[in-house]
Design a protein around this motif. Structure first.
Motif, mmCIF file in Angstrom:
data_model
loop_
_atom_site.group_PDB
_atom_site.id
_atom_site.type_symbol
_atom_site.label_atom_id
_atom_site.label_comp_id
_atom_site.label_asym_id
_atom_site.label_seq_id
_atom_site.Cartn_x
_atom_site.Cartn_y
_atom_site.Cartn_z
ATOM 1 N N GLN A 170 0.820 -1.209 0.000
ATOM 2 C CA GLN A 170 0.000 0.000 0.000
ATOM 3 C C GLN A 170 0.860 1.268 0.000
ATOM 4 O OE1 GLN A 170 -3.743 0.587 0.371
ATOM 5 N NE2 GLN A 170 -3.452 -1.265 -0.833
ATOM 6 N N CYS A 171 2.036 1.191 0.599
ATOM 7 C CA CYS A 171 2.925 2.356 0.655
ATOM 8 C C CYS A 171 3.422 2.770 -0.730
ATOM 9 C CB CYS A 171 4.125 2.068 1.564
ATOM 10 S SG CYS A 171 3.717 2.010 3.317
ATOM 11 N N THR A 172 3.375 1.871 -1.699
ATOM 12 C CA THR A 172 3.847 2.188 -3.046
ATOM 13 C C THR A 172 2.725 2.710 -3.940
ATOM 14 O OG1 THR A 172 3.455 -0.057 -3.914
ATOM 15 C CG2 THR A 172 5.584 0.360 -2.853
ATOM 16 N N LEU A 173 1.484 2.712 -3.452
ATOM 17 C CA LEU A 173 0.356 3.174 -4.257
ATOM 18 C C LEU A 173 0.128 4.666 -4.047
ATOM 19 C CD1 LEU A 173 -2.132 0.203 -3.667
ATOM 20 C CD2 LEU A 173 -0.502 0.530 -5.537
ATOM 21 N N PRO A 174 -0.152 5.410 -5.097
ATOM 22 C CA PRO A 174 -0.253 6.873 -4.980
ATOM 23 C C PRO A 174 -1.438 7.369 -4.156
ATOM 24 C CG PRO A 174 -0.871 6.155 -7.187
ATOM 25 C CD PRO A 174 -0.299 4.960 -6.491
ATOM 26 N N ARG A 175 -2.557 6.631 -4.136
ATOM 27 C CA ARG A 175 -3.744 7.117 -3.426
ATOM 28 C C ARG A 175 -4.139 6.201 -2.264
ATOM 29 N NH1 ARG A 175 -4.560 8.548 -8.761
ATOM 30 N NH2 ARG A 175 -5.058 10.746 -9.106
ATOM 31 N N ALA A 176 -3.202 5.500 -1.731
ATOM 32 C CA ALA A 176 -3.499 4.607 -0.608
ATOM 33 C C ALA A 176 -3.753 5.414 0.660
ATOM 34 C CB ALA A 176 -2.341 3.644 -0.398
ATOM 35 N N THR A 177 -4.688 4.955 1.466
ATOM 36 C CA THR A 177 -5.013 5.590 2.742
ATOM 37 C C THR A 177 -5.159 4.508 3.806
ATOM 38 O OG1 THR A 177 -7.408 5.433 2.388
ATOM 39 C CG2 THR A 177 -6.286 7.404 1.532
ATOM 40 N N ASP A 178 -5.370 4.939 5.033
ATOM 41 C CA ASP A 178 -5.623 3.970 6.106
ATOM 42 C C ASP A 178 -6.854 3.127 5.778
ATOM 43 O OD1 ASP A 178 -3.507 5.088 7.402
ATOM 44 O OD2 ASP A 178 -4.704 6.203 8.868
ATOM 45 N N GLU A 179 -7.852 3.773 5.180
ATOM 46 C CA GLU A 179 -9.097 3.074 4.860
ATOM 47 C C GLU A 179 -8.881 2.010 3.782
ATOM 48 O OE1 GLU A 179 -8.787 6.356 5.123
ATOM 49 O OE2 GLU A 179 -9.817 6.554 7.060
ATOM 50 N N THR A 180 -8.104 2.340 2.747
ATOM 51 C CA THR A 180 -7.865 1.345 1.688
ATOM 52 C C THR A 180 -7.046 0.174 2.221
ATOM 53 O OG1 THR A 180 -5.848 2.479 0.900
ATOM 54 C CG2 THR A 180 -7.944 3.119 -0.105
ATOM 55 N N LEU A 181 -6.095 0.457 3.116
ATOM 56 C CA LEU A 181 -5.315 -0.623 3.719
ATOM 57 C C LEU A 181 -6.219 -1.534 4.527
ATOM 58 C CD1 LEU A 181 -2.712 -2.072 4.580
ATOM 59 C CD2 LEU A 181 -2.467 -0.355 6.394
ATOM 60 N N LEU A 182 -7.107 -0.945 5.317
ATOM 61 C CA LEU A 182 -8.032 -1.746 6.129
ATOM 62 C C LEU A 182 -8.902 -2.634 5.249
ATOM 63 C CD1 LEU A 182 -9.323 -2.448 8.856
ATOM 64 C CD2 LEU A 182 -10.860 -0.488 8.529
ATOM 65 N N GLU A 183 -9.420 -2.084 4.158
ATOM 66 C CA GLU A 183 -10.283 -2.861 3.273
ATOM 67 C C GLU A 183 -9.521 -4.010 2.618
ATOM 68 O OE1 GLU A 183 -13.507 -2.975 2.773
ATOM 69 O OE2 GLU A 183 -13.691 -1.494 4.391
ATOM 70 N N VAL A 184 -8.267 -3.770 2.226
ATOM 71 C CA VAL A 184 -7.462 -4.828 1.613
ATOM 72 C C VAL A 184 -7.222 -5.957 2.610
ATOM 73 C CG1 VAL A 184 -5.161 -5.399 0.737
ATOM 74 C CG2 VAL A 184 -6.344 -3.373 -0.113
ATOM 75 N N ILE A 185 -6.884 -5.590 3.830
ATOM 76 C CA ILE A 185 -6.622 -6.608 4.860
ATOM 77 C C ILE A 185 -7.884 -7.426 5.144
ATOM 78 C CG2 ILE A 185 -6.074 -6.970 7.304
ATOM 79 C CD1 ILE A 185 -4.205 -4.555 7.121
ATOM 80 N N LEU A 186 -9.004 -6.736 5.316
ATOM 81 C CA LEU A 186 -10.240 -7.436 5.653
ATOM 82 C C LEU A 186 -10.747 -8.279 4.492
ATOM 83 C CD1 LEU A 186 -12.165 -4.720 7.701
ATOM 84 C CD2 LEU A 186 -10.759 -6.600 8.546
ATOM 85 N N SER A 187 -10.559 -7.813 3.263
ATOM 86 C CA SER A 187 -11.024 -8.590 2.116
ATOM 87 C C SER A 187 -10.203 -9.857 1.922
ATOM 88 C CB SER A 187 -10.984 -7.736 0.849
ATOM 89 O OG SER A 187 -9.648 -7.373 0.518
ATOM 90 N N LYS A 188 -8.905 -9.779 2.220
ATOM 91 C CA LYS A 188 -8.037 -10.948 2.056
ATOM 92 C C LYS A 188 -8.164 -11.929 3.206
ATOM 93 C CE LYS A 188 -4.472 -8.993 -0.964
ATOM 94 N NZ LYS A 188 -4.705 -9.979 -2.028
ATOM 95 N N HIS A 189 -8.676 -11.454 4.337
ATOM 96 C CA HIS A 189 -8.768 -12.323 5.510
ATOM 97 C C HIS A 189 -10.178 -12.294 6.103
ATOM 98 C CE1 HIS A 189 -4.412 -12.850 5.499
ATOM 99 N NE2 HIS A 189 -4.297 -11.545 5.339
ATOM 100 N N ALA A 190 -11.168 -12.289 5.223
ATOM 101 C CA ALA A 190 -12.559 -12.192 5.673
ATOM 102 C C ALA A 190 -12.969 -13.358 6.564
ATOM 103 C CB ALA A 190 -13.484 -12.102 4.463
ATOM 104 N N GLU A 191 -12.347 -14.523 6.348
ATOM 105 C CA GLU A 191 -12.716 -15.712 7.118
ATOM 106 C C GLU A 191 -11.730 -16.014 8.243
ATOM 107 O OE1 GLU A 191 -15.570 -17.075 6.479
ATOM 108 O OE2 GLU A 191 -15.872 -15.707 4.789
ATOM 109 N N HIS A 192 -10.778 -15.124 8.462
ATOM 110 C CA HIS A 192 -9.781 -15.392 9.499
ATOM 111 C C HIS A 192 -10.421 -15.291 10.882
ATOM 112 C CE1 HIS A 192 -6.056 -15.269 11.806
ATOM 113 N NE2 HIS A 192 -5.410 -15.606 10.704
ATOM 114 N N PRO A 193 -10.156 -16.258 11.765
ATOM 115 C CA PRO A 193 -10.821 -16.254 13.077
ATOM 116 C C PRO A 193 -10.444 -15.077 13.965
ATOM 117 C CG PRO A 193 -9.085 -17.930 12.981
ATOM 118 C CD PRO A 193 -9.287 -17.439 11.581
#
Length: 217
Positions: A170-193
């Motif tokens: 995310q640090c290499t993306l020009p428009r990344a924010t805390d919100e986009t990072l959170l969404e990426v993490i949650l989307s990749k680990h939606a089923e994580h306990p």
């Protein structure tokens, strides 16, 4: 402030122009090429803080190495070989957990380091003692249960195996924010306990609303 940059550069033996560029300009990967972009004030301040932290870490390591070298009469090779023996200085700092009003990446790394050190302590001290008692036929019963039960294996594995990599991406993306990072993490680990997307999204929305309603500084 050119005078502040010059003073800082002189203190660390750096070129003022190169130091200024390092703090005020960032490299972004666009497609297959790297391009340079000027930092905002907030980004430049974050780069400054990161640089200072890295500088402190380097000075800390140098200080420990210098002490060990002095214990070995200045022999750097002998000092390196002596680490772990009675002739060397070793430092183990168990960081304390803190829940701050705003928890930064730095605080996450501090908590992560604490868990890794706890894992090392358990492996070297408690598990080794349990293995010795078992080899000698001593039955510890419940007291000999795995002492690592309080160690957050799942959290550390999640950070090491995915989240730190996602932060780096995310640090290499020009428009990344805390919100986009959170969404990426949650989307990749939606089923994580460990992760509950609804709770994290609710907390993020609450924090954003509080920030929006806060009076200007």
């Amino acid at each position: 402030d050119a005078s502040a940059v010059s003073a800082a550069a002189a203190a660390i033996g750096a070129n003022p122009v190169e130091l200024s560029d390092a703090l005020c300009i960032r490299c972004i990967k666009a497609g297959g090429e790297w391009v340079k972009a000027h930092n905002t004030r907030a980004q430049a301040e974050a780069a400054r803080d990161g640089f200072v932290q890295a500088l402190f870490a380097g000075l800390f390591d140098w200080t420990v190495e210098a002490i060990n070298s002095s214990l070995c009469d200045g022999d750097a090779g002998q000092a390196a070989a002596a680490v772990g023996s009675a002739a060397a200085v070793g430092i183990l700092d168990i960081f304390g957990f803190e829940q701050l009003a705003t928890n930064s990446l730095e605080q996450l790394c501090i908590n992560f380091a604490n868990e890794k050190l706890q894992e090392l302590f358990v492996a070297m001290m408690i598990d080794a003692a349990n293995a010795l008692y078992k080899a000698e036929g001593v039955d510890l019963g419940a007291a000999g249960a795995d002492a690592a039960s309080g160690y957050d294996h799942g959290v550390v594995e999640l950070l090491e195996g995915s989240i730190f990599r996602l932060v780096s991406e995310q640090c290499t993306l020009p428009r990344a924010t805390d919100e986009t990072l959170l969404e990426v993490i949650l989307s990749k680990h939606a089923e994580h306990p460990i992760l509950n997307p609804d709770i994290y999204r609710h907390n993020a929305a609450t924090a954003a609303a509080a920030a929006a309603s806060a009076p200007p500084a």
